[in-house]
Design a protein around this motif. Structure first.
Motif, PDB file in Angstrom:
ATOM      1  N   ILE A  64     -10.750  71.715  -7.292  1.00 17.53           N
ATOM      2  CA  ILE A  64      -9.547  71.963  -8.101  1.00 17.53           C
ATOM      3  C   ILE A  64      -8.437  72.624  -7.289  1.00 17.53           C
ATOM      4  O   ILE A  64      -7.319  72.116  -7.250  1.00 17.53           O
TER       5      ILE A  64
ATOM      6  N   TYR B  19      -7.128  70.003  -4.533  1.00 17.16           N
ATOM      7  CA  TYR B  19      -6.522  68.733  -4.876  1.00 17.16           C
ATOM      8  C   TYR B  19      -5.620  68.747  -6.102  1.00 17.16           C
ATOM      9  O   TYR B  19      -4.850  67.812  -6.298  1.00 17.16           O
ATOM     10  N   VAL B  20      -5.714  69.737  -6.955  1.00 18.98           N
ATOM     11  CA  VAL B  20      -4.804  69.830  -8.094  1.00 18.98           C
ATOM     12  C   VAL B  20      -3.735  70.846  -7.693  1.00 18.98           C
ATOM     13  O   VAL B  20      -3.852  72.030  -7.947  1.00 18.98           O
ATOM     14  N   LYS B  21      -2.682  70.331  -7.058  1.00 15.46           N
ATOM     15  CA  LYS B  21      -1.684  71.207  -6.444  1.00 15.46           C
ATOM     16  C   LYS B  21      -0.506  71.531  -7.360  1.00 15.46           C
ATOM     17  O   LYS B  21       0.083  72.590  -7.264  1.00 15.46           O
TER      18      LYS B  21
ATOM     19  N   PRO C 245      -0.140  71.144 -11.183  1.00 17.70           N
ATOM     20  CA  PRO C 245      -0.458  70.741 -12.558  1.00 17.70           C
ATOM     21  C   PRO C 245       0.774  70.824 -13.455  1.00 17.70           C
ATOM     22  O   PRO C 245       1.601  71.730 -13.311  1.00 17.70           O
TER      23      PRO C 245
ATOM     24  N   GLU D 216      -2.545  64.849 -18.458  1.00 14.62           N
ATOM     25  CA  GLU D 216      -3.628  65.610 -17.837  1.00 14.62           C
ATOM     26  C   GLU D 216      -4.661  66.052 -18.872  1.00 14.62           C
ATOM     27  O   GLU D 216      -5.865  65.989 -18.628  1.00 14.62           O
TER      28      GLU D 216
ATOM     29  N   ASN E 195       2.451  63.532  -9.070  1.00 13.45           N
ATOM     30  CA  ASN E 195       1.495  64.645  -9.029  1.00 13.45           C
ATOM     31  C   ASN E 195       0.703  64.746 -10.326  1.00 13.45           C
ATOM     32  O   ASN E 195      -0.504  64.977 -10.310  1.00 13.45           O
TER      33      ASN E 195
ATOM     34  N   ASP F 211      -3.204  64.360 -10.473  1.00 12.17           N
ATOM     35  CA  ASP F 211      -3.975  65.478 -11.029  1.00 12.17           C
ATOM     36  C   ASP F 211      -4.818  65.020 -12.219  1.00 12.17           C
ATOM     37  O   ASP F 211      -5.961  65.451 -12.383  1.00 12.17           O
TER      38      ASP F 211
ATOM     39  N   VAL G 155      -7.952  63.344 -10.947  1.00 15.14           N
ATOM     40  CA  VAL G 155      -8.870  64.325 -10.364  1.00 15.14           C
ATOM     41  C   VAL G 155      -9.534  65.138 -11.478  1.00 15.14           C
ATOM     42  O   VAL G 155     -10.753  65.332 -11.491  1.00 15.14           O
ATOM     43  N   VAL G 156      -8.739  65.586 -12.438  1.00 19.82           N
ATOM     44  CA  VAL G 156      -9.260  66.384 -13.547  1.00 19.82           C
ATOM     45  C   VAL G 156     -10.259  65.565 -14.365  1.00 19.82           C
ATOM     46  O   VAL G 156     -11.291  66.083 -14.802  1.00 19.82           O
TER      47      VAL G 156
END
Length: 178
Positions: A42, A45-47, A49, A59, A134, A138, A141-142
Motif C-alpha cells: 500500500i 504503490y498507492v501514492k 489516493p 477506489e 492515479n 490505485d 491495486v486496492v
C-alpha cells in the motif's frame, strides 16, 4: 498505467497459489503474511489516493469488489481440523486456482487493453468522470489487496470456528465419558 499494477497482481497471484493450493496448515504466519504484504504494498504503490469525487468512488467500488471476490475465494477453501495433530488445514484445488487466475488475468488484461486497445475511449471516460490515472491505478491495486485480505480474514474466521468446534466436541465427549 505503470508497472505497479502488474507487480502487485503477479505477486498476489504467486503468493496465494503458492500458499493455498493443495492441503495446507493454517498457522499464524499464514494469516499474518497477507497483512504484511498489504502493509508493504500500500505505501509503495498507492501514492495518490483520491479523497473526493469520482476517483474516490472508483477506489471504494474497487475495494468492495475486491472484498467480495476475496469472500468468494474463501468460500472455495475447505477448512478442517485434524484431530491427529490438532492443527487446522485448508484444501484448495482447481476451482480456487481458476478464480484467482481469472480475476487477476482480467485485471492484467484490462491494464494491457487500456494501454493498447481502448486507450482513447478510456481516456474520454476518465475525463468525463474526472478520474485521474492515479485513481484508476490505485483502484486496481486496492482491489487486489482487498481480495487478498478478504480471503485471509475469512480464513481466520474459519480457522477459529474449526478450533472452537473441535474444543466443543471434545468437551461434549469428555462429559459423555464420565
Amino acid at each position: 498505467m505503470d508497472a505497479s499494477v502488474w507487480i502487485v497482481n503477479i505477486a498476489v497471484l504467486a503468493s496465494v497459489l503458492g500458499t493455498d493450493l493443495g492441503r495446507r496448515k493454517v498457522g499464524t504466519g499464514r494469516l499474518l503474511r497477507p497483512a504484511i504484504v498489504a502493509a508493504v504494498i500500500i505505501p509503495l504503490y498507492v501514492k495518490h489516493p483520491a479523497t473526493s469525487g469520482s476517483g474516490l468512488v472508483l477506489e471504494l467500488a474497487a475495494a468492495a469488489l475486491g472484498l467480495l471476490l476475496g469472500l468468494g475465494a474463501a468460500a472455495l477453501l475447505k477448512v478442517h481440523h485434524d484431530p491427529k495433530d490438532g492443527a487446522v488445514y485448508t484444501k484448495a484445488g482447481a476451482p480456487y486456482a481458476a478464480l484467482w487466475t481469472a480475476v487477476i488475468g482480467a485485471r492484467l488484461l484490462f491494464v494491457y487493453g487500456s494501454n493498447h486497445w481502448f486507450n482513447a475511449q478510456l481516456g474520454r471516460w476518465m475525463f468525463q468522470h474526472q478520474i485521474s490515472v492515479n485513481a484508476l491505478t490505485d483502484a486496481l491495486v486496492v482491489m487486489a489487496i482487498t481480495m487478498l485480505l478478504g480471503r485471509t480474514g475469512t480464513l481466520a474466521a474459519k480457522r477459529r470456528a474449526a478450533l472452537i468446534g473441535h474444543a466443543g466436541a471434545a468437551a461434549r465427549s469428555a462429559q459423555t465419558v464420565r
